[in-house]
Each structure stands twice: as C-alpha cells, then as structure tokens.
Design an enzyme around this catalytic site. Sequence first.
Site, PDB file in Angstrom:
ATOM      1  N   ASP A  38      -5.062 -35.366  12.371  1.00 52.74           N
ATOM      2  CA  ASP A  38      -5.232 -35.576  13.810  1.00 52.74           C
ATOM      3  C   ASP A  38      -6.192 -34.543  14.401  1.00 52.74           C
ATOM      4  OD1 ASP A  38      -5.106 -36.233  16.453  1.00 52.74           O
ATOM      5  OD2 ASP A  38      -2.923 -36.159  16.617  1.00 52.74           O
ATOM      6  N   VAL A  48     -12.560 -36.054  27.347  1.00 46.14           N
ATOM      7  CA  VAL A  48     -13.749 -35.197  27.216  1.00 46.14           C
ATOM      8  C   VAL A  48     -14.812 -35.929  26.400  1.00 46.14           C
ATOM      9  CG1 VAL A  48     -14.625 -33.075  26.155  1.00 46.14           C
ATOM     10  CG2 VAL A  48     -12.534 -33.015  27.531  1.00 46.14           C
ATOM     11  N   LYS A  83      -5.655 -25.383  24.537  1.00 46.18           N
ATOM     12  CA  LYS A  83      -4.217 -25.096  24.632  1.00 46.18           C
ATOM     13  C   LYS A  83      -3.633 -24.868  23.251  1.00 46.18           C
ATOM     14  CE  LYS A  83      -2.220 -27.497  28.531  1.00 46.18           C
ATOM     15  NZ  LYS A  83      -3.137 -28.472  29.067  1.00 46.18           N
ATOM     16  N   SER A 130      -9.145 -34.368  17.517  1.00 46.87           N
ATOM     17  CA  SER A 130      -9.684 -35.090  18.668  1.00 46.87           C
ATOM     18  C   SER A 130     -11.140 -35.502  18.441  1.00 46.87           C
ATOM     19  CB  SER A 130      -9.609 -34.207  19.906  1.00 46.87           C
ATOM     20  OG  SER A 130     -10.205 -34.867  21.008  1.00 46.87           O
ATOM     21  N   ALA A 131     -11.468 -36.693  18.935  1.00 45.70           N
ATOM     22  CA  ALA A 131     -12.876 -37.129  18.932  1.00 45.70           C
ATOM     23  C   ALA A 131     -13.724 -36.258  19.863  1.00 45.70           C
ATOM     24  CB  ALA A 131     -12.977 -38.594  19.344  1.00 45.70           C
ATOM     25  N   ASP A 132     -13.080 -35.384  20.657  1.00 47.03           N
ATOM     26  CA  ASP A 132     -13.852 -34.420  21.461  1.00 47.03           C
ATOM     27  C   ASP A 132     -14.745 -33.581  20.536  1.00 47.03           C
ATOM     28  OD1 ASP A 132     -12.273 -35.377  23.517  1.00 47.03           O
ATOM     29  OD2 ASP A 132     -11.298 -33.461  23.960  1.00 47.03           O
ATOM     30  N   GLU A 164     -14.160 -35.296  34.275  1.00 48.98           N
ATOM     31  CA  GLU A 164     -13.464 -36.343  33.501  1.00 48.98           C
ATOM     32  C   GLU A 164     -12.313 -36.954  34.292  1.00 48.98           C
ATOM     33  OE1 GLU A 164     -10.385 -35.717  30.680  1.00 48.98           O
ATOM     34  OE2 GLU A 164     -10.699 -33.552  30.624  1.00 48.98           O
ATOM     35  N   LYS A 174      -5.924 -44.509  28.533  1.00 49.30           N
ATOM     36  CA  LYS A 174      -6.706 -43.344  28.097  1.00 49.30           C
ATOM     37  C   LYS A 174      -7.817 -43.826  27.167  1.00 49.30           C
ATOM     38  CE  LYS A 174      -6.101 -39.315  25.104  1.00 49.30           C
ATOM     39  NZ  LYS A 174      -5.124 -38.642  24.227  1.00 49.30           N
TER      40      LYS A 174
HETATM   41  N1  PSU Z   1      -6.121 -30.806  26.894  1.00 50.09           N
HETATM   42  C1  PSU Z   1      -5.741 -30.341  28.091  1.00 50.09           C
HETATM   43  N2  PSU Z   1      -5.767 -31.162  29.177  1.00 50.09           N
HETATM   44  C2  PSU Z   1      -6.211 -32.457  29.080  1.00 50.09           C
HETATM   45  C3  PSU Z   1      -6.643 -32.938  27.801  1.00 50.09           C
HETATM   46  C4  PSU Z   1      -6.582 -32.073  26.746  1.00 50.09           C
HETATM   47  O1  PSU Z   1      -5.342 -29.180  28.197  1.00 50.09           O
HETATM   48  O2  PSU Z   1      -6.237 -33.193  30.089  1.00 50.09           O
HETATM   49  C5  PSU Z   1      -7.166 -34.354  27.672  1.00 50.09           C
HETATM   50  C6  PSU Z   1      -8.705 -34.372  27.745  1.00 50.09           C
HETATM   51  O3  PSU Z   1      -9.105 -35.573  28.370  1.00 50.09           O
HETATM   52  C7  PSU Z   1      -9.091 -34.404  26.270  1.00 50.09           C
HETATM   53  C8  PSU Z   1      -8.003 -35.286  25.724  1.00 50.09           C
HETATM   54  O4  PSU Z   1     -10.359 -34.937  26.032  1.00 50.09           O
HETATM   55  O5  PSU Z   1      -6.835 -34.871  26.394  1.00 50.09           O
HETATM   56  C9  PSU Z   1      -7.863 -35.156  24.220  1.00 50.09           C
HETATM   57  O6  PSU Z   1      -7.036 -36.169  23.749  1.00 50.09           O
HETATM   58  P1  PSU Z   1      -6.956 -36.444  22.183  1.00 50.09           P
HETATM   59  O7  PSU Z   1      -6.321 -35.201  21.623  1.00 50.09           O
HETATM   60  O8  PSU Z   1      -6.103 -37.655  22.020  1.00 50.09           O
HETATM   61  O9  PSU Z   1      -8.373 -36.641  21.722  1.00 50.09           O
HETATM   62 MN    MN Z   2      -5.608 -37.539  18.104  1.00 48.53          MN
END
Ligand code: PSU
Ligand code: MN
Length: 308
Positions: free
Chosen positions: A142, A110, A163, A144-146, A29, A90
């Site tokens: 909140d 991701v 994390k 993540s879309a992951d 990524e 992003k």
């Molecule tokens: N967690 C980490 N390192 C990262 C990310 C998450 O420890 O670099 C990044 C990854 O790209 C993950 C994104 O897909 O943050 C998630 O962001 P969000 O919570 O806004 O979906």
């Molecule tokens: Mn979010």
Amino acid sequence: MNGPAHELLEIADDVAAALREGAPVVALESTIISHGMPYPRNVAMAREVEGIVRDHGAVPATIAVLGGVPRIGLDDDALELLGSDPGVTKVSIRDLPYVVARGAHGATTVASTMRLAAMAGIRVFVTGGLGGVHRGAGTTFDESADLTELATSDVTVVSAGVKSILDIGLTLERLETHGVPVLVHGADEFPSFYSRTSGHPAPMRVDSADEIAAIMRAKRDLGLRGGVVVANPIPAEDEVPAGEITGVIEQALGEAEEQGIRGKDITPYLLGRIVELTGGRSLEANIALVRSNARLGAAVAVSYAGRG
Ligand code: PSU
Ligand code: MN
C-alpha cells in the site's frame, strides 16, 4: 501532462485570466474537504484558505470533479457540496476516468489534484498532508499514488509533511528513488504533520519562498520532470506534541486492521478516527497548518511568477 490547458477542464474565469497573464495561481485539493475533515469545519476551512491565498497575492484554484467535469477553481456552492454530500467519492489518478465517464462528483487527492493542476498550467499546490508509504507496505504494497504522481507532474506541493499513520522513513526513501526534491522550510528536521519533528533529518533545508522558487526554476531549466515537495512544519504554537498523538494513531491503526478497512478507505478512516479520538484537537492543528501552508504557497507562487 504538463502542457497547456486541456479541453476537458473547466477553468474558472479568474483562474483562466491569471494563467493567461502569468499571474500567480495556487491549486488546492478537495479530498481534504470531503474526506479529510468533518462538516461544516471543512467548508469553512476551504473558504478561509482561498481567502488567505488571495490576501497573499495569488489566485486560489480549488480542484474537484463535478458532474464528471474536472473543475479548476470552484465557487461557494461547489465547496458546500464537496463538504456535505456523502455521494462525493475520493478520486485518485486511477479513479479519474471512471468519475468523468459517469458524470459523477469526485474529490481529488494530492495525486489527481497535481495532475489536473499540471494540465491547467498551475505550478504550485497547497495542501495539509501528503500520502505515502503505509506502515506494513512490505506485505500490503500500500503506497499512495501521490508518490508516483510526484515523480510525474511538474507541480510544487506545499504540505506539513507526512502523518505518522504512514511510514515516514520509507516515504522519504521512495521520494528519493523518484527523484523528487524534498525541501523543509525553516527547519533541519522533516515534520510529521501535527508535530515539527519526525526523527528524520530534512533532506534539504530552505528558508524562504524565493529560495523555493529558485529551486523550481533550476529544476525546470535542467529539464527535470516531476514535482517538488515543500514540507512546512506546523507553527510551534499549534503543535500537538508527538507523545500525545502517537497513542491515538496506534489505536486508529489497530481499529482499521480489526475492521478490515482496506485500500482507498484506509486514509479517510484514519483521519476521521484521529479527529474523534483527540476530541477535535487534531482538527484545530490540521486547520492551523493548512493556513500556514497557504501563506507559504502563495508566497512561492508570487515569487515564481516573478512578482515577489
Ligand atoms: N493525509 C493527510 N490528510 C489528507 C490526506 C492525506 O494528512 O487529507 C488525503 C490527501 O488527499 C492524499 C490522500 O492525497 O489522502 C492519500 O490517500 P491514499 O493514501 O489513499 O492515496
Ligand atoms: Mn492506498
């Protein structure tokens, strides 16, 4: 979604050749480069990780959107741009149409890396940490879309877990709801990125790349949609003890709240703040775990391609 190479994608020659031959390819990524680590360590990490994947028998394919074009496999100049240009945004799933239509640069999370990898026919993806359910999601919603992408795209994602900026227990619950196998490599406890422990037991334990590839094949043969999470605990010698990182994470979360940081900015803010507050110690751990994930991910890709 999981079909053959899509006409919108620009696939690097070495990646395209490997995909044609059924040779092992590992996706990487770019949000981790642009918004997960400071310059210039981010660019050095990106290059080093590509080298590790190659040394272990697979072709690396770092994924990003450049000038509106989703690119699968990047050259050195592209990695440098992603690591240093503050204009790189992003890009998660919902942002993809916007950056493509505008001809803009975007670093893929991701979620969006998984989607583009699946479109290109890549089945294994290596990163550092997954996104998930944020603490307090009961009121902020909140998540993540992951997570929804893991329910959708048929890609195995190798990470060091989640994390503790997130709610790890709720993240594991959501992955279960979405039918995503969560495999912990070589341990009985789900890891928390900087630390090998989290207090949450491993949903399923595996002890080799071959075992992971066998689970990928079984999932495919069963016709199950969606991804696989492989959580690879950080090597013991690189761990930051949980006691040391907990206070830092609490402080960073408090500051984010105070400053009214929201939405897509929360994760990059917390990642940057943790590096500052640990005086770079967390960055070294982060780089070490990505190296370790690259070795495992390449081995999984090699085994899945039947070349193990
Ligand atoms: N967690 C980490 N390192 C990262 C990310 C998450 O420890 O670099 C990044 C990854 O790209 C993950 C994104 O897909 O943050 C998630 O962001 P969000 O919570 O806004 O979906
Ligand atoms: Mn979010």
